[in-house]
Write a protein that holds these residues in place. Structure first.
Motif, PDB file in Angstrom:
ATOM      1  N   ALA A  33     -91.909 107.298 -50.484  1.00 11.88           N
ATOM      2  CA  ALA A  33     -91.922 108.585 -49.779  1.00 11.88           C
ATOM      3  C   ALA A  33     -90.668 108.766 -48.930  1.00 11.88           C
ATOM      4  CB  ALA A  33     -93.177 108.693 -48.915  1.00 11.88           C
ATOM      5  N   ILE A  34     -90.234 107.697 -48.257  1.00  9.93           N
ATOM      6  CA  ILE A  34     -89.006 107.761 -47.443  1.00  9.93           C
ATOM      7  C   ILE A  34     -87.804 108.058 -48.330  1.00  9.93           C
ATOM      8  CG2 ILE A  34     -87.406 106.366 -46.044  1.00  9.93           C
ATOM      9  CD1 ILE A  34     -89.874 107.207 -44.456  1.00  9.93           C
ATOM     10  N   LEU A  35     -87.731 107.383 -49.465  1.00  9.76           N
ATOM     11  CA  LEU A  35     -86.597 107.592 -50.370  1.00  9.76           C
ATOM     12  C   LEU A  35     -86.614 108.995 -50.958  1.00  9.76           C
ATOM     13  CD1 LEU A  35     -86.423 104.143 -52.191  1.00  9.76           C
ATOM     14  CD2 LEU A  35     -85.289 104.896 -50.089  1.00  9.76           C
ATOM     15  N   LYS A  36     -87.788 109.496 -51.262  1.00  8.17           N
ATOM     16  CA  LYS A  36     -87.903 110.864 -51.797  1.00  8.17           C
ATOM     17  C   LYS A  36     -87.450 111.890 -50.764  1.00  8.17           C
ATOM     18  CE  LYS A  36     -91.112 114.148 -53.775  1.00  8.17           C
ATOM     19  NZ  LYS A  36     -92.427 114.360 -54.346  1.00  8.17           N
ATOM     20  N   LYS A  37     -87.789 111.643 -49.504  1.00  2.00           N
ATOM     21  CA  LYS A  37     -87.470 112.580 -48.423  1.00  2.00           C
ATOM     22  C   LYS A  37     -85.986 112.533 -48.000  1.00  2.00           C
ATOM     23  CE  LYS A  37     -88.961 112.213 -44.073  1.00  2.00           C
ATOM     24  NZ  LYS A  37     -89.858 112.028 -42.944  1.00  2.00           N
ATOM     25  N   ALA A  38     -85.288 111.468 -48.362  1.00  3.68           N
ATOM     26  CA  ALA A  38     -83.890 111.306 -47.941  1.00  3.68           C
ATOM     27  C   ALA A  38     -83.027 112.453 -48.468  1.00  3.68           C
ATOM     28  CB  ALA A  38     -83.351 109.971 -48.452  1.00  3.68           C
ATOM     29  N   PHE A  50     -78.178  91.074 -63.516  1.00  7.99           N
ATOM     30  CA  PHE A  50     -77.943  90.395 -64.789  1.00  7.99           C
ATOM     31  C   PHE A  50     -78.919  89.242 -65.004  1.00  7.99           C
ATOM     32  CE2 PHE A  50     -73.765  92.416 -64.226  1.00  7.99           C
ATOM     33  CZ  PHE A  50     -73.670  93.073 -65.455  1.00  7.99           C
ATOM     34  N   GLU A  51     -79.470  88.695 -63.926  1.00  2.00           N
ATOM     35  CA  GLU A  51     -80.464  87.627 -64.041  1.00  2.00           C
ATOM     36  C   GLU A  51     -81.848  88.184 -64.380  1.00  2.00           C
ATOM     37  OE1 GLU A  51     -80.402  85.237 -60.490  1.00  2.00           O
ATOM     38  OE2 GLU A  51     -78.220  85.018 -60.590  1.00  2.00           O
ATOM     39  N   ASP A  52     -82.026  89.485 -64.192  1.00  6.10           N
ATOM     40  CA  ASP A  52     -83.299  90.159 -64.432  1.00  6.10           C
ATOM     41  C   ASP A  52     -82.986  91.537 -65.022  1.00  6.10           C
ATOM     42  OD1 ASP A  52     -85.960  90.869 -64.391  1.00  6.10           O
ATOM     43  OD2 ASP A  52     -86.154  90.876 -62.208  1.00  6.10           O
ATOM     44  N   PRO A  53     -82.493  91.571 -66.291  1.00  2.41           N
ATOM     45  CA  PRO A  53     -81.944  92.806 -66.868  1.00  2.41           C
ATOM     46  C   PRO A  53     -82.865  94.017 -66.869  1.00  2.41           C
ATOM     47  CG  PRO A  53     -81.409  90.919 -68.244  1.00  2.41           C
ATOM     48  CD  PRO A  53     -82.378  90.441 -67.210  1.00  2.41           C
ATOM     49  N   VAL A  54     -84.192  93.831 -66.821  1.00  2.00           N
ATOM     50  CA  VAL A  54     -85.088  94.974 -66.774  1.00  2.00           C
ATOM     51  C   VAL A  54     -84.817  95.824 -65.526  1.00  2.00           C
ATOM     52  CG1 VAL A  54     -87.008  93.815 -65.585  1.00  2.00           C
ATOM     53  CG2 VAL A  54     -87.487  95.693 -67.133  1.00  2.00           C
ATOM     54  N   MET A  55     -84.230  95.200 -64.506  1.00  2.00           N
ATOM     55  CA  MET A  55     -83.942  95.932 -63.271  1.00  2.00           C
ATOM     56  C   MET A  55     -82.850  96.984 -63.460  1.00  2.00           C
ATOM     57  SD  MET A  55     -86.313  94.924 -61.407  1.00  2.00           S
ATOM     58  CE  MET A  55     -85.862  95.802 -59.923  1.00  2.00           C
ATOM     59  N   PHE A  56     -81.995  96.799 -64.460  1.00  2.00           N
ATOM     60  CA  PHE A  56     -81.020  97.853 -64.763  1.00  2.00           C
ATOM     61  C   PHE A  56     -81.759  99.134 -65.150  1.00  2.00           C
ATOM     62  CE2 PHE A  56     -77.708  94.568 -65.307  1.00  2.00           C
ATOM     63  CZ  PHE A  56     -76.658  95.203 -64.658  1.00  2.00           C
ATOM     64  N   ASP A  57     -82.802  99.006 -65.968  1.00  2.00           N
ATOM     65  CA  ASP A  57     -83.565 100.179 -66.392  1.00  2.00           C
ATOM     66  C   ASP A  57     -84.238 100.855 -65.206  1.00  2.00           C
ATOM     67  OD1 ASP A  57     -82.834  99.633 -69.051  1.00  2.00           O
ATOM     68  OD2 ASP A  57     -84.524  98.255 -69.276  1.00  2.00           O
ATOM     69  N   LYS A  58     -84.702 100.058 -64.263  1.00  2.00           N
ATOM     70  CA  LYS A  58     -85.335 100.623 -63.070  1.00  2.00           C
ATOM     71  C   LYS A  58     -84.293 101.338 -62.191  1.00  2.00           C
ATOM     72  CE  LYS A  58     -88.997  97.164 -63.255  1.00  2.00           C
ATOM     73  NZ  LYS A  58     -89.867  97.949 -64.091  1.00  2.00           N
ATOM     74  N   ALA A  59     -83.104 100.768 -62.081  1.00  2.00           N
ATOM     75  CA  ALA A  59     -82.021 101.428 -61.337  1.00  2.00           C
ATOM     76  C   ALA A  59     -81.644 102.749 -62.007  1.00  2.00           C
ATOM     77  CB  ALA A  59     -80.813 100.507 -61.238  1.00  2.00           C
ATOM     78  N   ILE A  60     -81.611 102.748 -63.330  1.00  2.00           N
ATOM     79  CA  ILE A  60     -81.296 103.982 -64.066  1.00  2.00           C
ATOM     80  C   ILE A  60     -82.364 105.041 -63.815  1.00  2.00           C
ATOM     81  CG2 ILE A  60     -81.116 104.954 -66.397  1.00  2.00           C
ATOM     82  CD1 ILE A  60     -79.637 102.277 -67.152  1.00  2.00           C
ATOM     83  N   GLU A  61     -83.637 104.640 -63.785  1.00  2.00           N
ATOM     84  CA  GLU A  61     -84.708 105.592 -63.464  1.00  2.00           C
ATOM     85  C   GLU A  61     -84.463 106.241 -62.111  1.00  2.00           C
ATOM     86  OE1 GLU A  61     -88.993 104.834 -64.214  1.00  2.00           O
ATOM     87  OE2 GLU A  61     -88.269 102.896 -64.990  1.00  2.00           O
ATOM     88  N   ILE A  62     -84.084 105.451 -61.137  1.00  2.00           N
ATOM     89  CA  ILE A  62     -83.800 105.975 -59.797  1.00  2.00           C
ATOM     90  C   ILE A  62     -82.581 106.887 -59.848  1.00  2.00           C
ATOM     91  CG2 ILE A  62     -83.100 105.345 -57.441  1.00  2.00           C
ATOM     92  CD1 ILE A  62     -84.827 102.760 -57.823  1.00  2.00           C
ATOM     93  N   GLY A  63     -81.551 106.479 -60.590  1.00  2.00           N
ATOM     94  CA  GLY A  63     -80.353 107.311 -60.745  1.00  2.00           C
ATOM     95  C   GLY A  63     -80.667 108.654 -61.377  1.00  2.00           C
ATOM     96  N   ILE A 176     -90.759 103.765 -57.534  1.00  2.00           N
ATOM     97  CA  ILE A 176     -90.250 104.832 -58.405  1.00  2.00           C
ATOM     98  C   ILE A 176     -91.312 105.907 -58.622  1.00  2.00           C
ATOM     99  CG2 ILE A 176     -89.456 105.345 -60.755  1.00  2.00           C
ATOM    100  CD1 ILE A 176     -88.077 102.523 -60.675  1.00  2.00           C
ATOM    101  N   ALA A 177     -92.560 105.487 -58.856  1.00  2.00           N
ATOM    102  CA  ALA A 177     -93.651 106.456 -59.052  1.00  2.00           C
ATOM    103  C   ALA A 177     -93.855 107.296 -57.794  1.00  2.00           C
ATOM    104  CB  ALA A 177     -94.945 105.719 -59.420  1.00  2.00           C
ATOM    105  N   ALA A 178     -93.774 106.669 -56.627  1.00  2.00           N
ATOM    106  CA  ALA A 178     -93.933 107.413 -55.371  1.00  2.00           C
ATOM    107  C   ALA A 178     -92.777 108.393 -55.157  1.00  2.00           C
ATOM    108  CB  ALA A 178     -94.045 106.448 -54.193  1.00  2.00           C
ATOM    109  N   MET A 179     -91.600 108.029 -55.602  1.00  2.00           N
ATOM    110  CA  MET A 179     -90.446 108.930 -55.502  1.00  2.00           C
ATOM    111  C   MET A 179     -90.603 110.134 -56.419  1.00  2.00           C
ATOM    112  SD  MET A 179     -87.273 106.226 -55.424  1.00  2.00           S
ATOM    113  CE  MET A 179     -85.986 107.490 -55.392  1.00  2.00           C
ATOM    114  N   ALA A 180     -91.269 109.941 -57.555  1.00  2.00           N
ATOM    115  CA  ALA A 180     -91.401 110.991 -58.553  1.00  2.00           C
ATOM    116  C   ALA A 180     -92.479 112.027 -58.206  1.00  2.00           C
ATOM    117  CB  ALA A 180     -91.710 110.369 -59.917  1.00  2.00           C
ATOM    118  N   LYS A 181     -93.395 111.660 -57.305  1.00  2.00           N
ATOM    119  CA  LYS A 181     -94.493 112.585 -56.950  1.00  2.00           C
ATOM    120  C   LYS A 181     -93.994 113.794 -56.234  1.00  2.00           C
ATOM    121  CE  LYS A 181     -98.330 109.427 -56.882  1.00  2.00           C
ATOM    122  NZ  LYS A 181     -99.383 108.803 -56.124  1.00  2.00           N
TER     123      LYS A 181
END
Length: 181
Positions: A33-38, A50-63, A176-181
């Protein structure tokens, strides 16, 4: 069921002594909610992705939600490999932190100063130093960690999830889900 990101809110490294002010661990819905309101958030990512490549996809979702991404170290490579460069800016972590200290800095896009900086995937010792710098030299910027570690010098952080990658991934998905609401 939501991940309890408020548990285990102790410094990840024993010697991490923050002084009288310590970060508070928040649940994922509040952080989202804080990030959505920013008005001007900035996601800062580092080489731990790079040690946890799935996190790139999560960063892209936020982007894709309109949050610009500062790709530190060599993380720009991970975004290029995934075909996402729309609002990704390559910059060193230390110069970026130095720029963020100054309220008149106009940001990576020239549109003005950021009100929230979100760190994810940055080596713990580097992120700790960067959060400390912002804590001591720019109190107007909200410091948020959606990293697997509890960061004492952030304003908002998760508790330590470093030893449970599945819970960490789920927690970031909840933000991410909370940001999307």
């Amino acid at each position: 069921m939501a991940v309890d990101t408020t548990k285990n809110a102790v410094p990840f490294e024993m010697a991490q002594i923050p002084g009288p002010e310590m970060a508070k661990a928040y649940n994922t819905k509040v952080i989202g909610a804080i990030l959505k309101k920013a008005k001007r958030p900035l996601l800062v990512v580092g080489a731990e992705l790079f040690e946890d490549p799935v996190m790139f996809d999560k960063a892209i979702e936020i982007g894709k939600m309109g949050v610009p991404i500062a790709a530190t170290a060599h993380t720009i490579k991970g975004f290029i490999e995934r075909g996402y460069t729309e609002n990704v800016h390559m910059i060193g972590l230390h110069p970026l932190t130095s720029y963020l200290r100054f309220k008149d800095w106009q940001g990576l896009d020239g549109e003005g100063h950021y009100d929230v900086v979100i760190f994810m995937g940055i080596f713990y010792k580097f992120a700790s130093a960067m959060f400390s710098t912002l804590k001591n030299f720019n109190r107007d910027i909200k410091r948020v960690s959606i990293d697997r570690y509890y960061h004492v010098n952030a304003d908002m952080t998760f508790g330590n999830l470093a030893f449970n990658p599945d819970q960490y991934h789920e927690a970031v998905d909840e933000v991410i889900a909370a940001m999307a609401k």
